[in-house]
Design a protein around this motif. Structure first.
Motif, PDB file in Angstrom:
ATOM      1  N   GLY A 222      15.027  39.900  20.788  1.00  0.00           N
ATOM      2  CA  GLY A 222      15.751  38.869  21.509  1.00  0.00           C
ATOM      3  C   GLY A 222      16.880  38.225  20.754  1.00  0.00           C
ATOM      4  O   GLY A 222      17.759  37.602  21.363  1.00  0.00           O
ATOM      5  N   VAL A 223      16.908  38.356  19.437  1.00  0.00           N
ATOM      6  CA  VAL A 223      17.924  37.671  18.650  1.00  0.00           C
ATOM      7  C   VAL A 223      19.294  38.325  18.818  1.00  0.00           C
ATOM      8  O   VAL A 223      20.295  37.652  19.074  1.00  0.00           O
ATOM      9  CB  VAL A 223      17.521  37.623  17.165  1.00  0.00           C
ATOM     10  CG1 VAL A 223      18.692  37.149  16.288  1.00  0.00           C
ATOM     11  CG2 VAL A 223      16.322  36.699  16.982  1.00  0.00           C
ATOM     12  N   ARG A 224      19.351  39.645  18.691  1.00  0.00           N
ATOM     13  CA  ARG A 224      20.651  40.319  18.771  1.00  0.00           C
ATOM     14  C   ARG A 224      21.330  40.184  20.130  1.00  0.00           C
ATOM     15  O   ARG A 224      22.549  39.970  20.179  1.00  0.00           O
ATOM     16  CB  ARG A 224      20.491  41.790  18.371  1.00  0.00           C
ATOM     17  CG  ARG A 224      20.366  41.994  16.858  1.00  0.00           C
ATOM     18  CD  ARG A 224      20.024  43.420  16.513  1.00  0.00           C
ATOM     19  NE  ARG A 224      18.694  43.786  17.026  1.00  0.00           N
ATOM     20  CZ  ARG A 224      18.179  45.003  16.931  1.00  0.00           C
ATOM     21  NH1 ARG A 224      18.890  45.980  16.379  1.00  0.00           N
ATOM     22  NH2 ARG A 224      16.967  45.244  17.388  1.00  0.00           N
ATOM     23  N   PRO A 225      20.590  40.270  21.257  1.00  0.00           N
ATOM     24  CA  PRO A 225      21.269  40.030  22.540  1.00  0.00           C
ATOM     25  C   PRO A 225      21.910  38.649  22.625  1.00  0.00           C
ATOM     26  O   PRO A 225      23.029  38.504  23.135  1.00  0.00           O
ATOM     27  CB  PRO A 225      20.146  40.193  23.571  1.00  0.00           C
ATOM     28  CG  PRO A 225      19.163  41.095  22.919  1.00  0.00           C
ATOM     29  CD  PRO A 225      19.213  40.745  21.460  1.00  0.00           C
ATOM     30  N   VAL A 226      21.214  37.630  22.106  1.00  0.00           N
ATOM     31  CA  VAL A 226      21.776  36.284  22.140  1.00  0.00           C
ATOM     32  C   VAL A 226      23.041  36.209  21.289  1.00  0.00           C
ATOM     33  O   VAL A 226      24.067  35.662  21.719  1.00  0.00           O
ATOM     34  CB  VAL A 226      20.745  35.246  21.658  1.00  0.00           C
ATOM     35  CG1 VAL A 226      21.395  33.857  21.552  1.00  0.00           C
ATOM     36  CG2 VAL A 226      19.554  35.188  22.595  1.00  0.00           C
ATOM     37  N   ALA A 335      14.383  29.925  21.246  1.00  0.00           N
ATOM     38  CA  ALA A 335      13.219  30.480  21.936  1.00  0.00           C
ATOM     39  C   ALA A 335      12.908  31.888  21.441  1.00  0.00           C
ATOM     40  O   ALA A 335      11.744  32.262  21.280  1.00  0.00           O
ATOM     41  CB  ALA A 335      13.468  30.488  23.443  1.00  0.00           C
ATOM     42  N   ALA A 336      13.939  32.675  21.204  1.00  0.00           N
ATOM     43  CA  ALA A 336      13.725  34.042  20.717  1.00  0.00           C
ATOM     44  C   ALA A 336      13.184  34.045  19.294  1.00  0.00           C
ATOM     45  O   ALA A 336      12.338  34.863  18.942  1.00  0.00           O
ATOM     46  CB  ALA A 336      15.037  34.824  20.777  1.00  0.00           C
ATOM     47  N   VAL A 344      18.023  31.714  12.434  1.00  0.00           N
ATOM     48  CA  VAL A 344      18.720  32.378  13.536  1.00  0.00           C
ATOM     49  C   VAL A 344      19.842  31.495  14.060  1.00  0.00           C
ATOM     50  O   VAL A 344      20.907  31.997  14.432  1.00  0.00           O
ATOM     51  CB  VAL A 344      17.722  32.751  14.653  1.00  0.00           C
ATOM     52  CG1 VAL A 344      18.453  33.253  15.891  1.00  0.00           C
ATOM     53  CG2 VAL A 344      16.755  33.820  14.153  1.00  0.00           C
ATOM     54  N   GLN A 345      19.631  30.173  14.068  1.00  0.00           N
ATOM     55  CA  GLN A 345      20.715  29.274  14.459  1.00  0.00           C
ATOM     56  C   GLN A 345      21.899  29.410  13.506  1.00  0.00           C
ATOM     57  O   GLN A 345      23.054  29.313  13.923  1.00  0.00           O
ATOM     58  CB  GLN A 345      20.228  27.822  14.475  1.00  0.00           C
ATOM     59  CG  GLN A 345      19.222  27.497  15.562  1.00  0.00           C
ATOM     60  CD  GLN A 345      19.784  27.618  16.961  1.00  0.00           C
ATOM     61  OE1 GLN A 345      20.980  27.440  17.180  1.00  0.00           O
ATOM     62  NE2 GLN A 345      18.930  27.940  17.912  1.00  0.00           N
ATOM     63  N   GLU A 395      13.146  40.061  28.962  1.00  0.00           N
ATOM     64  CA  GLU A 395      11.917  39.684  28.294  1.00  0.00           C
ATOM     65  C   GLU A 395      12.150  38.871  27.034  1.00  0.00           C
ATOM     66  O   GLU A 395      11.359  38.016  26.673  1.00  0.00           O
ATOM     67  CB  GLU A 395      11.106  40.948  27.942  1.00  0.00           C
ATOM     68  CG  GLU A 395      10.634  41.708  29.179  1.00  0.00           C
ATOM     69  CD  GLU A 395       9.760  40.847  30.078  1.00  0.00           C
ATOM     70  OE1 GLU A 395       8.967  40.032  29.564  1.00  0.00           O
ATOM     71  OE2 GLU A 395       9.879  40.989  31.306  1.00  0.00           O
ATOM     72  N   TYR A 396      13.267  39.153  26.347  1.00  0.00           N
ATOM     73  CA  TYR A 396      13.545  38.465  25.089  1.00  0.00           C
ATOM     74  C   TYR A 396      14.966  37.906  25.126  1.00  0.00           C
ATOM     75  O   TYR A 396      15.843  38.469  25.742  1.00  0.00           O
ATOM     76  CB  TYR A 396      13.418  39.420  23.904  1.00  0.00           C
ATOM     77  CG  TYR A 396      12.043  40.021  23.763  1.00  0.00           C
ATOM     78  CD1 TYR A 396      10.999  39.269  23.248  1.00  0.00           C
ATOM     79  CD2 TYR A 396      11.799  41.339  24.148  1.00  0.00           C
ATOM     80  CE1 TYR A 396       9.727  39.825  23.114  1.00  0.00           C
ATOM     81  CE2 TYR A 396      10.555  41.902  24.009  1.00  0.00           C
ATOM     82  CZ  TYR A 396       9.510  41.141  23.494  1.00  0.00           C
ATOM     83  OH  TYR A 396       8.273  41.690  23.357  1.00  0.00           O
ATOM     84  N   GLY A 397      15.168  36.797  24.434  1.00  0.00           N
ATOM     85  CA  GLY A 397      16.494  36.232  24.319  1.00  0.00           C
ATOM     86  C   GLY A 397      16.852  35.390  25.524  1.00  0.00           C
ATOM     87  O   GLY A 397      17.120  34.206  25.403  1.00  0.00           O
ATOM     88  N   PHE A 398      16.863  35.992  26.707  1.00  0.00           N
ATOM     89  CA  PHE A 398      17.157  35.276  27.936  1.00  0.00           C
ATOM     90  C   PHE A 398      16.029  35.539  28.935  1.00  0.00           C
ATOM     91  O   PHE A 398      16.239  36.173  29.980  1.00  0.00           O
ATOM     92  CB  PHE A 398      18.504  35.711  28.524  1.00  0.00           C
ATOM     93  CG  PHE A 398      19.647  35.454  27.601  1.00  0.00           C
ATOM     94  CD1 PHE A 398      20.200  34.180  27.485  1.00  0.00           C
ATOM     95  CD2 PHE A 398      20.192  36.479  26.841  1.00  0.00           C
ATOM     96  CE1 PHE A 398      21.262  33.941  26.620  1.00  0.00           C
ATOM     97  CE2 PHE A 398      21.251  36.254  25.983  1.00  0.00           C
ATOM     98  CZ  PHE A 398      21.786  34.981  25.862  1.00  0.00           C
TER      99      PHE A 398
END
Length: 403
Positions: A222-226, A335-336, A344-345, A395-398
């Motif tokens: 989920g981190v990379r899509p965000v 959230a991810a 991650v921020q 499912e992840y990120g969004f």
């Protein structure tokens, strides 16, 4: 086992998960920190002639005040956030705000260009640390059901600085001198240090056993899509925002730049309010709607360039979608990332700053080679790609589930 002294116990009780009230004192402190961060970054752009005259340099050299600040944020956000993950949150926040106090004070009195550039870089370093921790700090103050709303409040300072703070600072700088404006920002930072020390709840840093490496945090589901959506969304925004003046001038609205920016700013504020009300119930849908609406606005700017009414409408929609972008994206990243939200921020801050620099660079290339009429179509393609990535990350990120 963690032991709380009476003061800490009182703070802890005020923010237990059973509470349904927002901790306004702490969240508004984070909002004020964001305000100071953004106005420190952006104010020199409105005071280039005065700064150049005061330091006996050209406006181009004065413009490097902004460049050095952005460079400090870009280079410091990830490594310093990772290095300070074990620090207690309140002392780290105080160190960051004190950085603004010290470095803006030096800026206000320095007559040496090299020294001023150095402290501008260090102010950017403070900003990188601040942005890396703010989202996680805000989310830890509230129960699950209020995390999105808490972030909306904590992020309020940045758009207020852009809409009100920077114009007011520019006016005041022209009236009394740019050094006095930086001195006023230092005074605000000093007051905020006292407020944080008195009213801000504290939290422990992340235990060493729970810390992911930077590489593992980056590849966490989920981190990379965000991060990609952040890059595409903010790249689109900065291409248009940086070169809005030449775009409007080519369409006969060159004398309406101030009005357009006012419309953009006011609708951005409305966007923050809307996101704050709805984010805890429909975060994913708000991301998709915002990206789709911005894509529609870019399309309107492309096909309605000869119609002032359409341009006004498009700018209003653009502002509405941008206002809540920081809250939506930081909420998605947090959230991810879960317990690794801070590091991650910091990656999000880096992506954001890359988009700022990239927007200026790509916009310049487009302006010189294809002209301003290419802007809306490039934006439209970038935003469709961002929309696709956000839609795919179900499912992840969004996620579609409630955050």
């Amino acid at each position: 086992m963690l032991r709380l002294d009476p003061a800490s116990a009182t703070q802890h009780a005020a923010i237990t998960p059973s509470s349904e009230r927002l901790p306004w004192a702490g969240l508004l402190a984070l909002a004020m920190a964001g305000f100071i961060c953004i106005i420190t970054e952006s104010l020199p752009a409105g005071l280039l002639p005065q700064i150049g005259e005061g330091l006996e340099i050209s406006e181009a050299f004065a413009g490097q005040f902004v460049t050095m600040y952005a460079l400090g944020s870009l280079l410091a956000a990830i490594p310093l956030t990772a290095a300070t993950r074990g620090w207690r949150r309140k002392p780290l926040l105080l160190v960051s705000i004190t950085g603004f106090l010290v470095f803006n004070s030096v800026t206000a009195v320095s007559s040496n260009y090299a020294l001023t550039l150095a402290v501008r870089f260090l102010a950017g370093v403070s900003a990188g640390v601040l942005w890396g921790m703010s989202a996680g700090y805000a989310r830890r103050m509230v129960p699950e059901a209020l995390k999105g709303r808490a972030m909306a409040v904590a992020m309020l300072g940045a758009p207020i600085a852009m809409v009100l703070g920077v114009p007011a600072g520019t006016f005041l700088g022209a009236l009394v001198g740019w050094r006095y404006v930086f001195a006023i920002i230092s005074l605000l930072a000093a007051l905020l240090v006292a407020w944080v020390f008195w009213r801000m709840p504290d939290f422990p840093g992340q235990a060493a056993a729970k810390r992911l490496s930077l590489r593992k945090a980056f590849v966490w589901p989920g981190v990379r899509p965000v991060l990609l959506v952040v890059l595409l969304w903010m790249l689109s925004h900065n291409i248009l925002y940086t070169y809005i003046a030449p775009y409007l001038a080519r369409n006969g609205l060159g004398n309406r730049v101030d009005l357009m920016l006012l419309i953009f700013g006011m609708t951005s504020m409305a966007g923050i309010w809307i996101i704050g009300l709805l984010i805890d119930r429909m975060q994913r849908l708000l991301v998709l709607i915002s990206l789709a609406a911005f894509a529609l606005a870019s399309l309107l700017l492309g096909i309605g360039a000869s119609q002032p009414a359409i341009i006004y409408l498009a700018v209003a929609v653009w502002g509405l979608t941008f206002g809540g972008a920081a809250t939506l994206l930081q909420t998605a990243a947090a959230a991810a990332a879960g317990e690794n939200a801070d590091v991650v921020q910091s990656m999000l801050v880096t992506s954001w700053n890359l988009a700022i620099g990239g927007g200026g660079l790509i916009g310049a290339v487009l302006l010189e080679n294809l002209g301003v009429y290419s802007f809306p179509w490039v934006l439209f393609i970038l935003l469709l790609l961002a929309l696709f990535l956000a839609w795919r990350a179900k499912e992840y990120g969004f996620p579609s589930r409630k955050l």
